[in-house]
Design a protein around this motif. Structure first.
Motif, PDB file in Angstrom:
ATOM      1  N   PHE A  39     -36.258  -4.163 -19.686  1.00  0.00           N
ATOM      2  CA  PHE A  39     -36.439  -3.747 -21.580  1.00  0.00           C
ATOM      3  C   PHE A  39     -35.486  -3.473 -22.191  1.00  0.00           C
ATOM      4  O   PHE A  39     -36.075  -2.057 -22.100  1.00  0.00           O
ATOM      5  CB  PHE A  39     -37.925  -3.986 -21.716  1.00  0.00           C
ATOM      6  CG  PHE A  39     -38.627  -5.981 -21.159  1.00  0.00           C
ATOM      7  CD1 PHE A  39     -39.441  -6.289 -22.418  1.00  0.00           C
ATOM      8  CD2 PHE A  39     -39.158  -5.471 -19.997  1.00  0.00           C
ATOM      9  CE1 PHE A  39     -39.753  -7.788 -21.150  1.00  0.00           C
ATOM     10  CE2 PHE A  39     -39.609  -6.940 -19.335  1.00  0.00           C
ATOM     11  CZ  PHE A  39     -40.141  -7.801 -20.209  1.00  0.00           C
ATOM     12  N   HIS A  40     -35.332  -3.019 -23.513  1.00  0.00           N
ATOM     13  CA  HIS A  40     -34.656  -2.428 -23.664  1.00  0.00           C
ATOM     14  C   HIS A  40     -34.516  -2.987 -25.428  1.00  0.00           C
ATOM     15  O   HIS A  40     -34.986  -3.674 -25.919  1.00  0.00           O
ATOM     16  CB  HIS A  40     -32.933  -2.061 -24.207  1.00  0.00           C
ATOM     17  CG  HIS A  40     -32.891  -0.458 -23.775  1.00  0.00           C
ATOM     18  ND1 HIS A  40     -31.955  -0.908 -25.289  1.00  0.00           N
ATOM     19  CD2 HIS A  40     -32.673   0.715 -23.886  1.00  0.00           C
ATOM     20  CE1 HIS A  40     -31.676   0.468 -25.447  1.00  0.00           C
ATOM     21  NE2 HIS A  40     -31.464   1.271 -24.647  1.00  0.00           N
ATOM     22  N   VAL A  41     -35.083  -1.657 -26.189  1.00  0.00           N
ATOM     23  CA  VAL A  41     -34.983  -2.332 -28.503  1.00  0.00           C
ATOM     24  C   VAL A  41     -33.388  -2.153 -28.460  1.00  0.00           C
ATOM     25  O   VAL A  41     -32.711  -1.876 -28.359  1.00  0.00           O
ATOM     26  CB  VAL A  41     -35.681  -0.664 -29.080  1.00  0.00           C
ATOM     27  CG1 VAL A  41     -35.693  -0.950 -30.373  1.00  0.00           C
ATOM     28  CG2 VAL A  41     -37.227  -0.244 -28.493  1.00  0.00           C
ATOM     29  N   ASP A  42     -33.608  -3.132 -28.937  1.00  0.00           N
ATOM     30  CA  ASP A  42     -32.155  -3.987 -29.420  1.00  0.00           C
ATOM     31  C   ASP A  42     -31.408  -3.532 -30.195  1.00  0.00           C
ATOM     32  O   ASP A  42     -31.952  -3.153 -31.666  1.00  0.00           O
ATOM     33  CB  ASP A  42     -31.947  -5.287 -29.765  1.00  0.00           C
ATOM     34  CG  ASP A  42     -30.076  -6.083 -29.656  1.00  0.00           C
ATOM     35  OD1 ASP A  42     -29.957  -5.594 -29.442  1.00  0.00           O
ATOM     36  OD2 ASP A  42     -30.377  -6.393 -30.699  1.00  0.00           O
ATOM     37  N   HIS A  48     -35.652   2.708 -20.659  1.00  0.00           N
ATOM     38  CA  HIS A  48     -35.012   1.183 -19.852  1.00  0.00           C
ATOM     39  C   HIS A  48     -36.134   1.051 -19.235  1.00  0.00           C
ATOM     40  O   HIS A  48     -37.211   1.911 -18.144  1.00  0.00           O
ATOM     41  CB  HIS A  48     -33.942   1.566 -19.098  1.00  0.00           C
ATOM     42  CG  HIS A  48     -32.865   1.800 -20.045  1.00  0.00           C
ATOM     43  ND1 HIS A  48     -31.789   1.491 -19.025  1.00  0.00           N
ATOM     44  CD2 HIS A  48     -32.700   2.689 -21.110  1.00  0.00           C
ATOM     45  CE1 HIS A  48     -30.774   1.854 -19.887  1.00  0.00           C
ATOM     46  NE2 HIS A  48     -31.078   2.649 -20.775  1.00  0.00           N
ATOM     47  N   VAL A  49     -37.487   0.100 -19.378  1.00  0.00           N
ATOM     48  CA  VAL A  49     -38.689  -0.301 -19.430  1.00  0.00           C
ATOM     49  C   VAL A  49     -38.679  -1.599 -17.981  1.00  0.00           C
ATOM     50  O   VAL A  49     -37.412  -3.163 -18.908  1.00  0.00           O
ATOM     51  CB  VAL A  49     -39.628  -0.630 -19.912  1.00  0.00           C
ATOM     52  CG1 VAL A  49     -40.715  -1.548 -19.642  1.00  0.00           C
ATOM     53  CG2 VAL A  49     -39.689   0.435 -21.189  1.00  0.00           C
ATOM     54  N   TYR A  50     -39.037  -1.534 -17.373  1.00  0.00           N
ATOM     55  CA  TYR A  50     -38.441  -2.605 -16.028  1.00  0.00           C
ATOM     56  C   TYR A  50     -40.039  -3.137 -16.028  1.00  0.00           C
ATOM     57  O   TYR A  50     -41.309  -2.660 -15.665  1.00  0.00           O
ATOM     58  CB  TYR A  50     -37.721  -1.605 -14.440  1.00  0.00           C
ATOM     59  CG  TYR A  50     -36.645  -1.777 -14.531  1.00  0.00           C
ATOM     60  CD1 TYR A  50     -35.484  -2.483 -14.317  1.00  0.00           C
ATOM     61  CD2 TYR A  50     -36.251  -0.463 -15.228  1.00  0.00           C
ATOM     62  CE1 TYR A  50     -34.237  -2.464 -14.264  1.00  0.00           C
ATOM     63  CE2 TYR A  50     -34.824   0.001 -15.084  1.00  0.00           C
ATOM     64  CZ  TYR A  50     -34.525  -1.220 -15.018  1.00  0.00           C
ATOM     65  OH  TYR A  50     -32.837  -0.507 -15.070  1.00  0.00           O
ATOM     66  N   ASN A  77     -41.375   4.008 -26.632  1.00  0.00           N
ATOM     67  CA  ASN A  77     -40.533   4.544 -25.885  1.00  0.00           C
ATOM     68  C   ASN A  77     -39.491   5.156 -26.539  1.00  0.00           C
ATOM     69  O   ASN A  77     -38.428   5.361 -26.124  1.00  0.00           O
ATOM     70  CB  ASN A  77     -40.778   4.995 -24.424  1.00  0.00           C
ATOM     71  CG  ASN A  77     -41.553   5.179 -24.297  1.00  0.00           C
ATOM     72  OD1 ASN A  77     -42.026   6.390 -23.513  1.00  0.00           O
ATOM     73  ND2 ASN A  77     -42.550   4.350 -23.846  1.00  0.00           N
ATOM     74  N   SER A  78     -39.440   4.834 -27.680  1.00  0.00           N
ATOM     75  CA  SER A  78     -37.932   4.618 -28.485  1.00  0.00           C
ATOM     76  C   SER A  78     -38.446   5.497 -29.901  1.00  0.00           C
ATOM     77  O   SER A  78     -38.839   5.147 -30.839  1.00  0.00           O
ATOM     78  CB  SER A  78     -37.324   3.718 -28.866  1.00  0.00           C
ATOM     79  OG  SER A  78     -36.137   3.232 -30.173  1.00  0.00           O
ATOM     80  N   ILE A  79     -37.641   6.520 -30.308  1.00  0.00           N
ATOM     81  CA  ILE A  79     -37.474   7.600 -30.822  1.00  0.00           C
ATOM     82  C   ILE A  79     -37.821   6.796 -31.846  1.00  0.00           C
ATOM     83  O   ILE A  79     -38.331   7.062 -33.588  1.00  0.00           O
ATOM     84  CB  ILE A  79     -37.090   8.951 -31.101  1.00  0.00           C
ATOM     85  CG1 ILE A  79     -36.561   9.485 -29.548  1.00  0.00           C
ATOM     86  CG2 ILE A  79     -36.610   9.572 -32.177  1.00  0.00           C
ATOM     87  CD1 ILE A  79     -36.088  10.782 -29.427  1.00  0.00           C
ATOM     88  N   GLN A  80     -36.718   5.935 -32.560  1.00  0.00           N
ATOM     89  CA  GLN A  80     -36.160   5.761 -33.855  1.00  0.00           C
ATOM     90  C   GLN A  80     -37.261   3.606 -33.573  1.00  0.00           C
ATOM     91  O   GLN A  80     -38.095   3.827 -34.882  1.00  0.00           O
ATOM     92  CB  GLN A  80     -34.561   4.718 -33.963  1.00  0.00           C
ATOM     93  CG  GLN A  80     -34.753   4.604 -35.389  1.00  0.00           C
ATOM     94  CD  GLN A  80     -32.927   4.084 -35.724  1.00  0.00           C
ATOM     95  OE1 GLN A  80     -32.294   4.092 -34.382  1.00  0.00           O
ATOM     96  NE2 GLN A  80     -32.710   3.220 -36.389  1.00  0.00           N
ATOM     97  N   GLY A  81     -37.014   3.537 -32.770  1.00  0.00           N
ATOM     98  CA  GLY A  81     -37.975   2.223 -32.615  1.00  0.00           C
ATOM     99  C   GLY A  81     -38.882   2.535 -33.000  1.00  0.00           C
ATOM    100  O   GLY A  81     -39.925   1.560 -33.648  1.00  0.00           O
ATOM    101  N   ASN A  82     -39.791   3.150 -32.382  1.00  0.00           N
ATOM    102  CA  ASN A  82     -41.144   3.687 -32.637  1.00  0.00           C
ATOM    103  C   ASN A  82     -41.963   3.699 -34.280  1.00  0.00           C
ATOM    104  O   ASN A  82     -42.704   4.121 -34.822  1.00  0.00           O
ATOM    105  CB  ASN A  82     -42.010   5.115 -31.736  1.00  0.00           C
ATOM    106  CG  ASN A  82     -43.349   4.392 -32.109  1.00  0.00           C
ATOM    107  OD1 ASN A  82     -44.011   3.483 -31.416  1.00  0.00           O
ATOM    108  ND2 ASN A  82     -43.777   6.193 -31.948  1.00  0.00           N
ATOM    109  N   LYS A  83     -40.487   4.087 -35.355  1.00  0.00           N
ATOM    110  CA  LYS A  83     -41.371   4.292 -36.574  1.00  0.00           C
ATOM    111  C   LYS A  83     -41.112   3.450 -37.275  1.00  0.00           C
ATOM    112  O   LYS A  83     -41.247   3.568 -38.371  1.00  0.00           O
ATOM    113  CB  LYS A  83     -40.423   5.745 -37.047  1.00  0.00           C
ATOM    114  CG  LYS A  83     -40.218   6.838 -35.863  1.00  0.00           C
ATOM    115  CD  LYS A  83     -39.107   8.362 -36.736  1.00  0.00           C
ATOM    116  CE  LYS A  83     -39.145   9.085 -35.820  1.00  0.00           C
ATOM    117  NZ  LYS A  83     -38.372   9.915 -35.854  1.00  0.00           N
ATOM    118  N   VAL A  84     -40.637   2.394 -37.164  1.00  0.00           N
ATOM    119  CA  VAL A  84     -40.216   1.412 -37.540  1.00  0.00           C
ATOM    120  C   VAL A  84     -40.923  -0.411 -37.207  1.00  0.00           C
ATOM    121  O   VAL A  84     -41.259  -0.318 -36.182  1.00  0.00           O
ATOM    122  CB  VAL A  84     -38.457   0.862 -38.415  1.00  0.00           C
ATOM    123  CG1 VAL A  84     -38.226   2.206 -38.696  1.00  0.00           C
ATOM    124  CG2 VAL A  84     -38.333   0.798 -36.458  1.00  0.00           C
TER     125      VAL A  84
END
Length: 215
Positions: A39-42, A48-50, A77-84
């Motif tokens: 798994f990964h934020v696009d 990288h989560v498994y 666990n995504s710096i940018q993804g966690n904010k939006v």
């Protein structure tokens, strides 16, 4: 260092894990299991989560609760993804990950883009993220040794299956030979091809007749 998490119990007994950094991610990419789902934020930097499925399961066996746990964890666990809000999380089987020498550390591609799926995460759900974090365990596994142990078991299973196959084939061969012999014997016992004692007697002269002829 690898971080391990336990999924929602109602979703089943599954382990979710991720590397400490991009260097650890390289090891996870290299020594993954066939049952692992990545798994990964696009289009954003993220962990990288498994998800490790049970042996024999595929990406189609991931239920809704399990998928949500993995998606929430990778978003958190995504710096940018966690904010939006409204981020896309992509996921695919581990064996579909493609790594070439020209790629940076932790960077991956896909062998078959059609095997990549996407799930939209509208917002962070703290209840899920906090629950997962409470189960977090840090370990320093020997990923290479774990992969080699799995390979050894798989080789032993293949050898056992091959032995069983050869044994079945030999038994089938012997049975065919047996049935062939039975059919051959039955053909010899057909009445048209058989001669009775009476027929033998009528076709030969009696001992007395032979003596009379001699005299």
């Amino acid at each position: 260092m690898v971080f391990y998490f336990k999924a929602l119990p109602e979703a089943g007994d599954y382990t979710i894990f991720m590397g400490l950094d991009k260097h650890e991610n390289e090891e996870l990419i290299k020594y993954g299991f066939p049952e692992d789902i990545w798994f990964h934020v696009d289009k954003m930097s993220s962990a990288h989560v498994y998800l490790r499925l049970n042996k024999g399961q595929t990406i189609d066996d991931i239920n809704e609760g399990l998928l949500e746990d993995c998606a929430q964890l990778v978003k958190a666990n995504s710096i940018q993804g966690n904010k939006v809000n409204n981020v896309d999380v992509v996921y695919t089987p581990w064996f579909n990950l493609k790594k070439t020498p020209s790629m940076d550390v932790g960077q991956v591609g896909f062998h078959n883009p059609k095997m990549v799926r996407t799930v939209k995460v509208e917002k962070r759900i703290n209840e899920i993220v906090n629950r997962l974090n409470k189960t977090k365990v840090e370990r320093k596994p020997d990923l290479k040794a774990e992969r080699e142990a799995v390979n050894a078991v798989e080789r032993a299973e293949r050898k056992a299956q091959l032995r069983d196959k050869k044994k079945r084939e030999e038994l089938e061969r012997l049975e065919k030979e047996k049935q062939s012999e039975i059919r051959s014997y039955k053909s010899l016992m057909v009445s048209e091809k058989m001669t009775s004692n009476k027929q033998i007697a009528s076709a030969n002269k009696s001992l007395q007749e032979l003596e009379d002829d001699f005299m």
